[in-house]
Design an enzyme around this catalytic site. Structure first.
Site, PDB file in Angstrom:
ATOM      1  N   GLY A  22       0.868  -1.290  -0.097  1.00 32.89           N
ATOM      2  CA  GLY A  22       0.000   0.080  -0.008  1.00 32.89           C
ATOM      3  C   GLY A  22       0.900   1.318  -0.202  1.00 32.89           C
ATOM      4  N   ALA A  23       2.070   0.964   0.011  1.00 32.37           N
ATOM      5  CA  ALA A  23       3.063   2.359   0.002  1.00 32.37           C
ATOM      6  C   ALA A  23       3.003   2.920  -1.225  1.00 32.37           C
ATOM      7  CB  ALA A  23       4.522   2.122   0.622  1.00 32.37           C
ATOM      8  N   GLY A  24       2.753   2.289  -2.395  1.00 25.62           N
ATOM      9  CA  GLY A  24       2.894   2.913  -3.591  1.00 25.62           C
ATOM     10  C   GLY A  24       3.914   2.309  -4.616  1.00 25.62           C
ATOM     11  N   LYS A  25       4.333   1.204  -4.365  1.00 25.23           N
ATOM     12  CA  LYS A  25       5.400   0.711  -5.141  1.00 25.23           C
ATOM     13  C   LYS A  25       4.974   0.460  -6.713  1.00 25.23           C
ATOM     14  CE  LYS A  25       5.755  -2.923  -2.538  1.00 25.23           C
ATOM     15  NZ  LYS A  25       4.775  -2.692  -1.603  1.00 25.23           N
ATOM     16  N   SER A  26       3.881  -0.379  -6.647  1.00 31.73           N
ATOM     17  CA  SER A  26       3.331  -0.481  -8.056  1.00 31.73           C
ATOM     18  C   SER A  26       2.832   0.838  -8.876  1.00 31.73           C
ATOM     19  CB  SER A  26       1.857  -1.349  -8.058  1.00 31.73           C
ATOM     20  OG  SER A  26       2.112  -2.427  -6.985  1.00 31.73           O
ATOM     21  N   THR A  27       2.209   1.729  -8.042  1.00 32.94           N
ATOM     22  CA  THR A  27       2.017   3.032  -8.857  1.00 32.94           C
ATOM     23  C   THR A  27       3.269   3.484  -9.507  1.00 32.94           C
ATOM     24  OG1 THR A  27       0.377   3.307  -7.216  1.00 32.94           O
ATOM     25  CG2 THR A  27       0.670   5.171  -8.231  1.00 32.94           C
ATOM     26  N   ARG A  52      -6.355  -9.842  -8.844  1.00 32.95           N
ATOM     27  CA  ARG A  52      -7.328  -8.785  -8.505  1.00 32.95           C
ATOM     28  C   ARG A  52      -8.108  -8.408  -9.787  1.00 32.95           C
ATOM     29  NH1 ARG A  52      -2.766  -5.728  -5.242  1.00 32.95           N
ATOM     30  NH2 ARG A  52      -2.985  -6.995  -3.267  1.00 32.95           N
ATOM     31  N   ARG A 145      -8.188   1.302  -1.536  1.00 31.69           N
ATOM     32  CA  ARG A 145      -7.800   0.216  -2.710  1.00 31.69           C
ATOM     33  C   ARG A 145      -8.847  -0.728  -2.906  1.00 31.69           C
ATOM     34  NH1 ARG A 145      -2.108  -2.590  -3.173  1.00 31.69           N
ATOM     35  NH2 ARG A 145      -2.918  -4.027  -2.099  1.00 31.69           N
ATOM     36  N   ARG A 156      -1.419  -7.362   6.745  1.00 35.22           N
ATOM     37  CA  ARG A 156      -0.540  -6.405   5.928  1.00 35.22           C
ATOM     38  C   ARG A 156      -0.079  -5.182   6.737  1.00 35.22           C
ATOM     39  NH1 ARG A 156      -1.279  -6.965  -0.196  1.00 35.22           N
ATOM     40  NH2 ARG A 156      -1.875  -8.922  -0.349  1.00 35.22           N
ATOM     41  N   ASN A 179       6.557   8.139   0.108  1.00 36.92           N
ATOM     42  CA  ASN A 179       5.708   8.514  -0.875  1.00 36.92           C
ATOM     43  C   ASN A 179       4.328   9.047  -0.132  1.00 36.92           C
ATOM     44  OD1 ASN A 179       4.254   8.479  -3.074  1.00 36.92           O
ATOM     45  ND2 ASN A 179       3.549   6.418  -3.261  1.00 36.92           N
ATOM     46  N   ASP A 180       4.582  10.418  -0.119  1.00 39.39           N
ATOM     47  CA  ASP A 180       3.527  11.523   0.332  1.00 39.39           C
ATOM     48  C   ASP A 180       2.912  11.876  -0.702  1.00 39.39           C
ATOM     49  OD1 ASP A 180       1.841  12.918   1.764  1.00 39.39           O
ATOM     50  OD2 ASP A 180       3.401  14.119   3.007  1.00 39.39           O
TER      51      ASP A 180
HETATM   52  N1  LIG Z   1       1.320   9.267  -3.263  1.00 41.67           N
HETATM   53  C1  LIG Z   1       0.099   8.982  -3.112  1.00 41.67           C
HETATM   54  N2  LIG Z   1      -0.886   9.635  -2.620  1.00 41.67           N
HETATM   55  C2  LIG Z   1      -1.918   9.008  -2.548  1.00 41.67           C
HETATM   56  N3  LIG Z   1      -2.403   7.852  -3.147  1.00 41.67           N
HETATM   57  C3  LIG Z   1      -1.553   7.034  -3.311  1.00 41.67           C
HETATM   58  C4  LIG Z   1      -0.288   7.429  -3.453  1.00 41.67           C
HETATM   59  N4  LIG Z   1       0.631   6.540  -4.056  1.00 41.67           N
HETATM   60  C5  LIG Z   1      -0.146   5.586  -4.435  1.00 41.67           C
HETATM   61  N5  LIG Z   1      -1.419   5.712  -4.062  1.00 41.67           N
HETATM   62  C6  LIG Z   1      -2.518   4.998  -3.870  1.00 41.67           C
HETATM   63  O1  LIG Z   1      -2.378   4.196  -2.798  1.00 41.67           O
HETATM   64  C7  LIG Z   1      -3.010   2.622  -3.129  1.00 41.67           C
HETATM   65  C8  LIG Z   1      -1.814   1.642  -2.979  1.00 41.67           C
HETATM   66  O2  LIG Z   1      -0.810   1.805  -3.913  1.00 41.67           O
HETATM   67  P1  LIG Z   1       0.049   0.702  -4.724  1.00 41.67           P
HETATM   68  O3  LIG Z   1      -1.002  -0.343  -4.969  1.00 41.67           O
HETATM   69  O4  LIG Z   1       1.019   1.268  -5.817  1.00 41.67           O
HETATM   70  O5  LIG Z   1       0.862   0.097  -3.294  1.00 41.67           O
HETATM   71  P2  LIG Z   1       1.739  -1.124  -3.305  1.00 41.67           P
HETATM   72  O6  LIG Z   1       2.957  -0.715  -2.525  1.00 41.67           O
HETATM   73  O7  LIG Z   1       2.249  -1.578  -4.575  1.00 41.67           O
HETATM   74  O8  LIG Z   1       1.211  -2.106  -2.599  1.00 41.67           O
HETATM   75  P3  LIG Z   1       1.145  -3.769  -2.782  1.00 41.67           P
HETATM   76  O9  LIG Z   1       2.490  -4.206  -2.177  1.00 41.67           O
HETATM   77  O10 LIG Z   1      -0.030  -4.468  -1.909  1.00 41.67           O
HETATM   78  O11 LIG Z   1       1.261  -4.071  -4.197  1.00 41.67           O
HETATM   79  C9  LIG Z   1      -3.287   2.706  -4.533  1.00 41.67           C
HETATM   80  O12 LIG Z   1      -4.693   2.890  -4.618  1.00 41.67           O
HETATM   81  C10 LIG Z   1      -2.575   3.948  -5.113  1.00 41.67           C
HETATM   82  O13 LIG Z   1      -3.387   4.535  -6.128  1.00 41.67           O
HETATM   83  N1  LIG Z   2       9.439 -11.809  -1.516  1.00 44.53           N
HETATM   84  C1  LIG Z   2       8.648 -11.431  -2.592  1.00 44.53           C
HETATM   85  N2  LIG Z   2       7.583 -10.752  -2.389  1.00 44.53           N
HETATM   86  C2  LIG Z   2       6.666 -10.221  -3.324  1.00 44.53           C
HETATM   87  C3  LIG Z   2       6.961 -11.198  -4.770  1.00 44.53           C
HETATM   88  N3  LIG Z   2       6.038 -10.247  -5.371  1.00 44.53           N
HETATM   89  C4  LIG Z   2       5.319  -9.412  -4.782  1.00 44.53           C
HETATM   90  N4  LIG Z   2       5.701  -9.502  -3.443  1.00 44.53           N
HETATM   91  C5  LIG Z   2       5.545  -8.558  -2.341  1.00 44.53           C
HETATM   92  O1  LIG Z   2       3.988  -9.158  -1.770  1.00 44.53           O
HETATM   93  C6  LIG Z   2       3.400  -8.191  -1.192  1.00 44.53           C
HETATM   94  C7  LIG Z   2       1.964  -8.180  -1.567  1.00 44.53           C
HETATM   95  O2  LIG Z   2       1.662  -7.976  -2.881  1.00 44.53           O
HETATM   96  P1  LIG Z   2       0.249  -7.878  -3.321  1.00 44.53           P
HETATM   97  O3  LIG Z   2       0.409  -7.756  -4.783  1.00 44.53           O
HETATM   98  O4  LIG Z   2      -0.637  -9.283  -2.997  1.00 44.53           O
HETATM   99  O5  LIG Z   2      -0.331  -6.943  -2.821  1.00 44.53           O
HETATM  100  C8  LIG Z   2       4.098  -6.860  -1.557  1.00 44.53           C
HETATM  101  O6  LIG Z   2       4.886  -6.088  -0.390  1.00 44.53           O
HETATM  102  C9  LIG Z   2       4.863  -7.056  -2.824  1.00 44.53           C
HETATM  103  O7  LIG Z   2       6.120  -6.328  -2.716  1.00 44.53           O
HETATM  104  C10 LIG Z   2       8.144 -11.755  -4.852  1.00 44.53           C
HETATM  105  O8  LIG Z   2       8.372 -12.279  -5.856  1.00 44.53           O
HETATM  106  N5  LIG Z   2       8.904 -12.157  -4.020  1.00 44.53           N
END
Ligand SMILES: Nc1ncnc2c1ncn2[C@@H]1O[C@H](COP(=O)(O)OP(=O)(O)OP(=O)(O)O)[C@@H](O)[C@H]1O
Ligand SMILES: Nc1nc2c(ncn2[C@@H]2O[C@H](COP(=O)(O)O)[C@@H](O)[C@H]2O)c(=O)[nH]1
Length: 207
Positions: A22-27, A52, A145, A156, A179-180
């Site tokens: 939820g920190a915003g890595k994928s974004t 999802r 989300r 989580r 990531n603010d």
């Molecule tokens: N700077 C930001 N401000 C507000 N909302 C944000 C910001 N960055 C990301 N978000 C939102 O927060 C939610 C979580 O972001 P994201 O899915 O990228 O997190 P993640 O770290 O990839 O999570 P996971 O590890 O579960 O995959 C999303 O709905 C995204 O749109």
């Molecule tokens: N150690 C690993 N962690 C992984 C991998 N792929 C994703 N992740 C982490 O899992 C959580 C949850 O992901 P989500 O998609 O279910 O929200 C998140 O922190 C990812 O960074 C992996 O190959 N190895």
């Protein structure tokens, strides 16, 4: 055990993005891959969690059963694997090699157990932690989300507390980005990776 399989295909330095769910890595990484599509390649992990809405098999993850995943781990197909929030996740050697074969910067989105395990390999990535501004903001982002059950959300959030402490351990991460504001966080990410991006662009132009 040190694993040199992925080092054999040496190219640009891979990048590990880690930090609480939820920190915003994928974004952030989606923005990066959109702006630099010919520079970065995503390491597609395996997971036992259900897709999802909108996620695609083979693009976001390889969705597999626990049995298939365990069989792959036992065969030595994975560089690292971890249990997170009730599901298995792992980076296969093939996932990294597929990206490295294209001479792209391989991005791994992995949790902190993955970071610890990758540190035991020869992959030698740049380690970046993406952190939320606070637990309150993180919880709001995860709830908004709408991807998690209450049970998964609580797991989580619990893991996030540990992760936030882990990110403060000296020497673990090259850079910690809070990531603010999304644009500011993205700017910091680009700045961190500028040297590697420039190298890959130069190589791609001359080939
Ligand atoms: N700077 C930001 N401000 C507000 N909302 C944000 C910001 N960055 C990301 N978000 C939102 O927060 C939610 C979580 O972001 P994201 O899915 O990228 O997190 P993640 O770290 O990839 O999570 P996971 O590890 O579960 O995959 C999303 O709905 C995204 O749109
Ligand atoms: N150690 C690993 N962690 C992984 C991998 N792929 C994703 N992740 C982490 O899992 C959580 C949850 O992901 P989500 O998609 O279910 O929200 C998140 O922190 C990812 O960074 C992996 O190959 N190895």
């Amino acid at each position: 055990m040190r694993d040199s399989t992925t080092k054999a295909m040496a190219g640009p330095r891979p990048v590990v993005l880690s930090g609480p769910s939820g920190a915003g890595k994928s974004t952030l990484l989606k923005k990066l891959m959109k702006e630099y599509d010919s520079v970065f390649g995503f390491s597609v992990s395996h997971t036992t969690r259900k897709p999802r809405p909108g996620e695609e098999n083979g693009k976001d993850y390889h969705y597999v059963t626990r049995e298939a995943m365990q069989a792959g781990i036992d065969k030595g197909d994975f560089i690292e694997s971890a249990e997170f929030s009730g599901n298995m996740y792992g980076t296969s050697k093939a996932a990294v090699q597929d990206v490295q074969a294209k001479n792209l910067i391989c991005i791994l989105d992995i949790d902190m157990q993955g970071v610890r395990n990758i540190k035991e390999t020869d992959l030698s990535p740049i380690y970046i932690s993406i952190q939320p501004p606070s637990m309150e903001v993180l919880e709001k982002r995860l709830r908004d989300r709408k991807t998690e059950s209450e049970e998964s959300l609580q797991k989580r959030l619990h893991a996030a507390k540990v992760d936030m402490e882990f990110s403060k351990e000296p020497g673990v991460f090259d850079v910690v980005i809070v990531n603010d504001n999304l644009d500011e966080a993205y700017g910091q990410l680009k700045h961190t990776l500028l040297e590697e991006i420039t190298k890959v662009k130069k190589i791609n132009m001359s080939s």
